[in-house]
Design a protein around this motif. Structure first.
Motif, PDB file in Angstrom:
ATOM      1  N   GLN A  60       1.186  -1.160  -0.322  1.00  0.00           N
ATOM      2  CA  GLN A  60      -0.057  -0.063  -0.036  1.00  0.00           C
ATOM      3  C   GLN A  60       1.217   1.200  -0.120  1.00  0.00           C
ATOM      4  N   GLY A  61       1.869   1.607  -0.537  1.00  0.00           N
ATOM      5  CA  GLY A  61       3.132   1.669  -0.691  1.00  0.00           C
ATOM      6  C   GLY A  61       3.014   3.315  -1.624  1.00  0.00           C
ATOM      7  N   ASN A  62       3.597   4.570  -2.514  1.00  0.00           N
ATOM      8  CA  ASN A  62       3.839   5.147  -3.545  1.00  0.00           C
ATOM      9  C   ASN A  62       3.726   4.103  -4.307  1.00  0.00           C
ATOM     10  N   ILE A  63       3.233   4.334  -5.439  1.00  0.00           N
ATOM     11  CA  ILE A  63       3.143   3.572  -6.454  1.00  0.00           C
ATOM     12  C   ILE A  63       3.464   4.425  -7.606  1.00  0.00           C
ATOM     13  N   GLY A  64       3.993   4.563  -8.603  1.00  0.00           N
ATOM     14  CA  GLY A  64       3.859   4.987 -10.047  1.00  0.00           C
ATOM     15  C   GLY A  64       3.786   4.280 -11.001  1.00  0.00           C
ATOM     16  N   LEU A  65       3.046   5.082 -12.375  1.00  0.00           N
ATOM     17  CA  LEU A  65       1.996   4.674 -13.280  1.00  0.00           C
ATOM     18  C   LEU A  65       2.897   5.150 -14.324  1.00  0.00           C
ATOM     19  N   ILE A  66       3.477   4.143 -15.633  1.00  0.00           N
ATOM     20  CA  ILE A  66       4.221   5.365 -16.304  1.00  0.00           C
ATOM     21  C   ILE A  66       3.443   5.244 -17.872  1.00  0.00           C
ATOM     22  N   ALA A  67       2.329   6.882 -18.371  1.00  0.00           N
ATOM     23  CA  ALA A  67       2.038   5.922 -19.488  1.00  0.00           C
ATOM     24  C   ALA A  67       2.686   6.140 -21.178  1.00  0.00           C
ATOM     25  N   SER A  68       1.991   5.033 -21.310  1.00  0.00           N
ATOM     26  CA  SER A  68       3.042   4.537 -22.610  1.00  0.00           C
ATOM     27  C   SER A  68       1.358   3.981 -23.588  1.00  0.00           C
ATOM     28  N   SER A  69       0.389   3.466 -23.101  1.00  0.00           N
ATOM     29  CA  SER A  69      -0.734   3.194 -24.221  1.00  0.00           C
ATOM     30  C   SER A  69      -1.984   3.772 -24.139  1.00  0.00           C
ATOM     31  N   GLU A  70      -3.189   3.200 -24.404  1.00  0.00           N
ATOM     32  CA  GLU A  70      -4.014   4.334 -24.306  1.00  0.00           C
ATOM     33  C   GLU A  70      -4.782   3.217 -23.066  1.00  0.00           C
TER      34      GLU A  70
ATOM     35  N   ALA B  85      -3.399   2.463 -20.718  1.00  0.00           N
ATOM     36  CA  ALA B  85      -2.430   2.736 -19.183  1.00  0.00           C
ATOM     37  C   ALA B  85      -3.650   3.811 -18.115  1.00  0.00           C
ATOM     38  N   ALA B  86      -4.474   4.530 -18.593  1.00  0.00           N
ATOM     39  CA  ALA B  86      -5.758   5.038 -17.637  1.00  0.00           C
ATOM     40  C   ALA B  86      -6.352   4.097 -17.547  1.00  0.00           C
ATOM     41  N   HIS B  87      -6.904   3.053 -17.573  1.00  0.00           N
ATOM     42  CA  HIS B  87      -7.783   1.170 -17.151  1.00  0.00           C
ATOM     43  C   HIS B  87      -6.663   1.048 -16.236  1.00  0.00           C
ATOM     44  N   MET B  88      -5.500   1.045 -16.506  1.00  0.00           N
ATOM     45  CA  MET B  88      -4.633   0.096 -14.972  1.00  0.00           C
ATOM     46  C   MET B  88      -4.762   1.260 -13.961  1.00  0.00           C
ATOM     47  N   ALA B  89      -4.455   2.788 -14.362  1.00  0.00           N
ATOM     48  CA  ALA B  89      -4.389   3.689 -13.093  1.00  0.00           C
ATOM     49  C   ALA B  89      -5.860   3.719 -12.924  1.00  0.00           C
ATOM     50  N   MET B  90      -7.116   3.544 -13.405  1.00  0.00           N
ATOM     51  CA  MET B  90      -8.411   3.128 -12.280  1.00  0.00           C
ATOM     52  C   MET B  90      -8.205   1.439 -11.188  1.00  0.00           C
ATOM     53  N   MET B  91      -6.819   1.018 -11.871  1.00  0.00           N
ATOM     54  CA  MET B  91      -6.777   0.006 -10.925  1.00  0.00           C
ATOM     55  C   MET B  91      -5.532   0.136  -9.603  1.00  0.00           C
ATOM     56  N   LEU B  92      -5.026   0.599 -10.007  1.00  0.00           N
ATOM     57  CA  LEU B  92      -3.576   0.453  -9.474  1.00  0.00           C
ATOM     58  C   LEU B  92      -3.930   0.610  -7.911  1.00  0.00           C
ATOM     59  N   PRO B  93      -4.759   2.364  -7.605  1.00  0.00           N
ATOM     60  CA  PRO B  93      -5.620   2.515  -6.225  1.00  0.00           C
ATOM     61  C   PRO B  93      -5.206   1.312  -5.363  1.00  0.00           C
ATOM     62  N   GLU B  94      -5.841  -0.183  -5.777  1.00  0.00           N
ATOM     63  CA  GLU B  94      -6.404  -1.461  -4.794  1.00  0.00           C
ATOM     64  C   GLU B  94      -5.204  -1.226  -4.031  1.00  0.00           C
ATOM     65  N   TRP B  95      -3.894  -1.110  -4.811  1.00  0.00           N
ATOM     66  CA  TRP B  95      -2.451  -1.694  -4.217  1.00  0.00           C
ATOM     67  C   TRP B  95      -1.644   0.036  -3.215  1.00  0.00           C
ATOM     68  N   GLY B  96      -2.403   0.427  -4.053  1.00  0.00           N
ATOM     69  CA  GLY B  96      -1.650   1.666  -3.414  1.00  0.00           C
ATOM     70  C   GLY B  96      -1.949   3.687  -3.311  1.00  0.00           C
ATOM     71  N   ARG B  97      -1.347   4.236  -3.375  1.00  0.00           N
ATOM     72  CA  ARG B  97      -1.639   6.041  -3.648  1.00  0.00           C
ATOM     73  C   ARG B  97      -0.671   5.594  -5.139  1.00  0.00           C
TER      74      ARG B  97
END
Length: 292
Positions: free
Chosen positions: A141-151, A153-165
């Motif tokens: 549940q730590g600090n997580i980064g997501l780097i956009a690389s395709s369309e 990425a926004a889908h993953m960005a919606m999911m990732l708050p399950e695992w951290g900030r």
């Protein structure tokens, strides 16, 4: 050498495909170039009974168990050409060996094309990942980064708050206002500035030299089929924002009779569990095609 089935790729999907064929006492050869897609990761997560086991150990145990079946052979090397001759496939391996098989199963995996950002390649599989189900839990549940690389990425960005900030680094990519609003409602921080490089374990340095330390980073890759002989087989290839894969039906049959495909080369989104399931289906379907 003549075989009932030649399986090209000896990682999880290929191993799983060989097992039902070996148990049916069919003559099988697994041809492996030793380049598992997840070779950069120390441990595998999410695979039932093997959660947290080193990825290389799972593959080695699978290989040793498989080779207990007397009709299964293992050949190290890279397939260079595959040609159809009459009712058989002729395979050339490293320009040195030739074998024939009635059916083939393609389980080669794919090549991950990474973003051209300094520091990504040497951290791939260590602190930079592609799948939150495989690696998200360990970030605590730590600090997580997501780097956009395709369309995607926004889908993953919606999911990732399950695992951290989550901080979503657009890095020059565009995002629709509606999607940005949804992400902000999910607590995602949107970072517009360009990434200069990644240092340390997973600290992102921006173009203005500001640094953002993170516990882990996710990035989607372009999955590429890198072997020319696969394209030359004539199998239908599907493409989307995540990359390319061989199109198969529910039985893992390709558009070319006698050719099956399984694992990451036939399913975008890597997972040992899914690769093993797909491989098992491909092996069973190939066996039945030898009979019916």
């Amino acid at each position: 050498m003549n075989y009932d089935v030649a399986i090209i790729g000896g990682s999880y999907a290929g191993l799983a495909a060989a097992l039902p064929l070996g148990r049916a006492r069919r003559r099988v050869v697994v041809i492996d170039a030793g380049q598992r897609r997840n070779r950069f990761a120390d441990h595998s997560h999410g695979f039932l009974t093997q959660d947290g086991t080193p990825a290389s150990e799972i593959a080695e145990i699978g290989k040793q168990q498989l080779l207990q079946y007397k009709t299964v052979d293992w050949m190290e090397g890279s397939v260079k050409r595959v040609e159809r001759k009459d009712d058989n496939f002729h395979l050339c391996i490293d320009e040195k060996h030739a074998i024939n098989a009635k059916k083939i199963i393609v389980a080669t995996g794919v090549k991950d094309q990474l973003l051209d950002i300094k520091g990504i390649e040497q951290r791939w599989g260590k602190s930079i990942f592609h799948c939150p189900y495989c690696h998200g839990y360990e970030l605590n549940q730590g600090n997580i980064g997501l780097i956009a690389s395709s369309e995607h990425a926004a889908h993953m960005a919606m999911m990732l708050p399950e695992w951290g900030r989550v901080t979503f680094f657009l890095n020059g990519q565009k995002i629709e206002a509606e999607i940005q609003t949804q992400l902000i409602q999910r607590g995602v921080i949107i970072e517009q500035r360009i990434i200069k490089e990644i240092v340390g374990e997973s600290t992102i340095i921006l173009e203005n030299e500001d640094s953002i330390p993170l516990d882990g980073i996710f990035v989607t890759t372009q999955c590429l089929i890198s072997q020319d002989w696969i394209t030359n087989l004539g199998c239908e290839i599907e493409q989307n924002a995540m990359g390319e894969m061989i199109k198969t039906n529910a039985l893992k049959e390709t558009s070319v009779a006698g050719i099956f495909a399984c694992g990451d080369v036939a399913r975008l989104g890597g997972s040992i569990s899914l690769a093993v399931g797909d491989g098992t289906m491909a092996g069973v379907a190939a066996h039945r095609s030898l009979i019916f």
